[in-house]
Design an enzyme around this catalytic site. Structure first.
Site, PDB file in Angstrom:
ATOM      1  CB  SER A 212      -0.927  -0.024   1.217  1.00  0.00           C
ATOM      2  OG  SER A 212      -1.915   0.981   1.097  1.00  0.00           O
ATOM      3  CG  ASN A 213      -0.257   4.674  -1.458  1.00  0.00           C
ATOM      4  OD1 ASN A 213      -0.976   5.439  -0.817  1.00  0.00           O
ATOM      5  ND2 ASN A 213      -0.659   4.076  -2.575  1.00  0.00           N
TER       6      ASN A 213
END
Ligand SMILES: Cc1cc2nc3c(=O)[nH]c(=O)nc-3n(C[C@H](O)[C@H](O)[C@H](O)COP(=O)(O)O)c2cc1C
Length: 413
Positions: A212-213
């Site tokens: 993810s980020n």
């Protein structure tokens, strides 16, 4: 919610309550505004607290009541609150308050807020008839009206003093109608359907891990709120965030890039504007392990990745009439990279922001961006709260306005 209160939905209103005997009527006004979907924050003068307890407003507005300029509970409240407000209403407003405002005094929280605000201000006066007739007050009213402040006429009738004259707080209906009228003046996206993506995506590696980020989703949510406040119908497609869905919008929750693509594609045809503010993952693991992968089973094999769909490019290829806006999160060469992306994906506008470092757009309340509208000179926007950035983006988009669709108002979705 009645259709007549449609323009209040999602609006951020500051209700200033001052030291008048009519202060109790502000409670009913607050309830009406909240029931109509407005997000109301109350500011009281010290005198107003002698008439009614702040707790009443706190409970009904679901926000802390602000009274003291120097309380220190929230830094620079006199600037941050008005910055986020769509409108300030002073009800009831004392003679003293109007004098302060006309003279430009800034000696308490409410007067200082009035000195910093750019939004419309509506004043509903309440006072004794002799006060309303005072030449000094008449001058202040004239000065404020000349500056664009809306001041309602007090009603004629029995006053607290027992006398019959002009000084009663205007009726709640009159105050609400005036607020709606002022807000309608900024309803510049009525009839449009905004499709907005926000937040990160998560690409599973196994049953518990994912790629993810650090996107908080804040920028996309602020865009959604701003578009609703300006009269648009909004569908927000969001990856996992900590944020509550804004009121008055259609909200679709997704996790992976593929889910986000499907959700956006299903709504794209009827949208008039697409804003891709989500930080969609570019890669996903080629294989997803349905079980939790045990660390002792790992012998150093690399994680194999594959590209996810470029959602914006895919939707751009299908566009018929939609205005398309992309975001570019860059760590360097902001302008060059943004311009290249604008061209490659045939967008109408790209919003470039810097990620990484102390001024990163990710997770921050503020953002500093460059707007690059197709065929126009890039516009650097100084560091502003994300809501203000959202409003700048929506204003700039009028360059590309297409005929409005015939969608129902948000309140009737
Ligand atoms: C019982 C009482 C009722 C009052 N009602 C009003 C009123 O309706 N309108 C008004 O302008 N002032 C009224 N005042 C005077 C204000 O409270 C006073 O001018 C005060 O300084 C206003 O402060 P503020 O503008 O900071 O709220 C009243 C005062 C008292 C004691």
């Amino acid at each position: 919610m009645s259709e007549s209160h449609y323009s209040l939905n999602g609006k951020r209103i500051i209700l200033g309550v001052t030291g008048s005997i009519a202060a109790y009527k502000a409670v009913s006004l607050l309830r009406t505004l909240v029931q109509a979907g407005a997000d109301v924050s109350v500011v009281m003068t010290q005198s107003a607290t002698r008439f009614i307890a702040p707790l009443t407003f706190e409970v009904l507005s679901k926000h802390p009541v602000a009274i003291d300029l120097f309380s220190g509970k929230q830094e620079m409240m006199h600037i941050t609150w008005p910055e986020h407000a769509d409108l300030i209403v002073l009800a009831p407003c004392t003679a003293n308050r109007m004098a302060k405002y006309a003279l430009g005094l800034a000696d308490d929280l409410l007067s200082t807020m009035l000195m910093t605000t750019q939004c419309p201000v509506v004043i509903a006066p309440a006072m004794d008839g002799e006060m309303w007739d005072q030449p000094a007050l008449k001058n202040h009213v004239a000065v404020l009206r000349e500056r664009g402040v809306t001041i309602l006429e007090p009603e004629i009738g029995p006053l607290a003093s027992g006398k019959w004259s002009q000084g009663r707080l205007p009726s709640e209906e009159a105050i609400v109608a005036t607020i709606e009228e002022k807000l309608r003046e900024t309803q510049d996206w009525v009839g449009h359907h905004f499709l907005i993506s926000a937040g990160p995506t998560r690409e599973p590696i196994d049953a518990v891990r994912f790629l993810s980020n650090g996107s908080s989703g804040k920028m996309g949510y602020e865009l959604a709120e701003a578009a609703v406040a300006r009269g648009a119908r909004v569908t927000l497609v969001s990856g996992p965030t900590e944020l509550a869905p804004p009121p008055g919008i259609e909200f679709l929750s997704v996790t992976t890039a593929e889910e986000m693509h499907q959700a956006l594609a299903s709504k794209f045809e009827r949208a008039t504007v697409l804003i891709m503010a989500a930080a969609v993952g570019d890669f996903r693991p080629r294989q997803v392990n349905p079980e939790k992968f045990k660390k002792q089973d790992w012998n150093g094999e690399p994680l194999e990745l594959e590209r996810t769909t470029d959602i914006l490019a895919a939707l751009s290829a299908q566009r018929t009439h939609q205005i398309l806006v992309g975001f570019a999160a860059e760590t360097s060469n902001l302008l060059e990279n943004g311009q290249a992306k604008l061209k490659k994906k045939s967008l109408d506008m790209i919003v470039v922001n810097q990620i990484g470092g102390t001024h990163s757009a990710f997770g921050n309340e503020t953002n500093e961006v460059i707007l690059i509208p197709r065929g126009k000179t890039p516009q650097p926007i100084p560091r502003l709260p994300k809501r203000a950035v959202a409003d700048r983006i929506l204003t700039e988009l009028h360059t590309f306005t297409v005929p409005a669709s015939s969608h129902q108002p948000v309140s009737q979705i």
